[in-house]
Motif scaffolding. Sequence first.
Motif, short mmCIF file in Angstrom:
data_model
loop_
_atom_site.label_atom_id
_atom_site.label_comp_id
_atom_site.label_asym_id
_atom_site.label_seq_id
_atom_site.Cartn_x
_atom_site.Cartn_y
_atom_site.Cartn_z
N VAL A 172 0.86 -1.19 0.00
CA VAL A 172 0.00 0.00 0.00
C VAL A 172 0.89 1.23 0.00
N LEU A 173 0.57 2.15 -0.90
CA LEU A 173 1.32 3.41 -1.03
C LEU A 173 0.40 4.58 -0.73
N ASN A 174 0.94 5.63 -0.14
CA ASN A 174 0.26 6.90 -0.01
C ASN A 174 0.94 7.83 -1.00
N VAL A 175 0.24 8.16 -2.08
CA VAL A 175 0.82 8.96 -3.15
C VAL A 175 0.25 10.37 -3.12
N ALA A 176 1.12 11.35 -3.17
CA ALA A 176 0.75 12.76 -3.29
C ALA A 176 1.65 13.37 -4.35
N LYS A 228 10.90 0.81 -0.33
CA LYS A 228 11.01 1.77 -1.44
C LYS A 228 10.72 1.02 -2.73
N VAL A 229 9.79 1.55 -3.53
CA VAL A 229 9.42 0.90 -4.79
C VAL A 229 9.50 1.90 -5.93
N GLN A 230 9.75 1.38 -7.10
CA GLN A 230 9.78 2.18 -8.32
C GLN A 230 8.79 1.53 -9.28
N LEU A 231 7.79 2.30 -9.71
CA LEU A 231 6.72 1.78 -10.56
C LEU A 231 6.56 2.66 -11.79
N PRO A 232 6.08 2.08 -12.88
CA PRO A 232 5.83 2.90 -14.08
C PRO A 232 4.76 3.96 -13.78
N LEU A 233 5.08 5.20 -14.05
CA LEU A 233 4.14 6.29 -13.81
C LEU A 233 2.86 6.09 -14.61
N ALA A 234 2.97 5.46 -15.76
CA ALA A 234 1.80 5.21 -16.60
C ALA A 234 0.76 4.34 -15.90
N SER A 235 1.17 3.54 -14.91
CA SER A 235 0.24 2.69 -14.16
C SER A 235 -0.74 3.52 -13.33
N PHE A 236 -0.40 4.77 -13.10
CA PHE A 236 -1.24 5.65 -12.28
C PHE A 236 -2.02 6.66 -13.12
N GLN A 237 -1.90 6.61 -14.43
CA GLN A 237 -2.50 7.61 -15.31
C GLN A 237 -4.02 7.71 -15.13
N ARG A 238 -4.69 6.59 -14.93
CA ARG A 238 -6.15 6.63 -14.81
C ARG A 238 -6.62 7.30 -13.52
N GLY A 276 -3.60 16.34 -9.56
CA GLY A 276 -2.51 15.37 -9.63
C GLY A 276 -3.00 13.99 -9.26
N ILE A 277 -2.14 13.21 -8.63
CA ILE A 277 -2.49 11.87 -8.16
C ILE A 277 -2.35 11.86 -6.65
N ASN A 278 -3.45 11.63 -5.97
CA ASN A 278 -3.46 11.69 -4.51
C ASN A 278 -4.29 10.56 -3.94
N GLY A 279 -3.79 9.94 -2.88
CA GLY A 279 -4.56 8.93 -2.19
C GLY A 279 -3.74 7.70 -1.86
N PHE A 280 -4.44 6.73 -1.32
CA PHE A 280 -3.82 5.45 -0.98
C PHE A 280 -4.08 4.47 -2.12
N PHE A 281 -3.05 3.73 -2.48
CA PHE A 281 -3.14 2.79 -3.59
C PHE A 281 -2.59 1.44 -3.17
N GLU A 282 -3.29 0.38 -3.58
CA GLU A 282 -2.80 -0.97 -3.37
C GLU A 282 -2.18 -1.44 -4.67
N VAL A 283 -0.95 -1.90 -4.58
CA VAL A 283 -0.21 -2.36 -5.75
C VAL A 283 0.01 -3.86 -5.60
N GLU A 284 -0.34 -4.61 -6.63
CA GLU A 284 -0.24 -6.06 -6.58
C GLU A 284 0.83 -6.56 -7.55
N LEU A 310 4.56 -6.31 -11.88
CA LEU A 310 3.36 -5.55 -11.56
C LEU A 310 2.13 -6.17 -12.21
N ILE A 311 1.12 -6.43 -11.41
CA ILE A 311 -0.16 -6.94 -11.92
C ILE A 311 -1.15 -5.79 -12.08
N GLY A 312 -1.26 -4.95 -11.04
CA GLY A 312 -2.21 -3.86 -11.14
C GLY A 312 -2.14 -2.92 -9.95
N VAL A 313 -2.82 -1.77 -10.12
CA VAL A 313 -2.89 -0.73 -9.11
C VAL A 313 -4.36 -0.41 -8.89
#
Length: 73
Positions: free
Chosen positions: A5-9, A35-45, A51-59, A66-69
């Motif tokens: 789980v990530l908190n992204v701001a 610490k994780v590095q993920l493709p920014l495109a995975s958060f585009q939706r 911007g992009i704000n909130g808590f995200f579950e990454v699988e 990466l399976i999904g966000v």
Amino acid sequence: MAKIVLNVALPVFKYEALYSGAAKNLVAHSLDGRKVQLPLASFQRFLTHQGINGFFEVEFDDNNKLIGVTQLK
């Protein structure tokens, strides 16, 4: 399968760096401190005018691919 789980701001002006070619990945710390590095495109939706704000579950699969966000409510 692993989940984190990530908190992204991420302000919209930083996200725009993707389109200019300056950024391709989002680097963040999970709530458990990894610490994780993920493709920014995975958060585009999840991009809004703010911007992009909130808590995200990454699988990930068993090979750490990466399976999904999903945004958590």
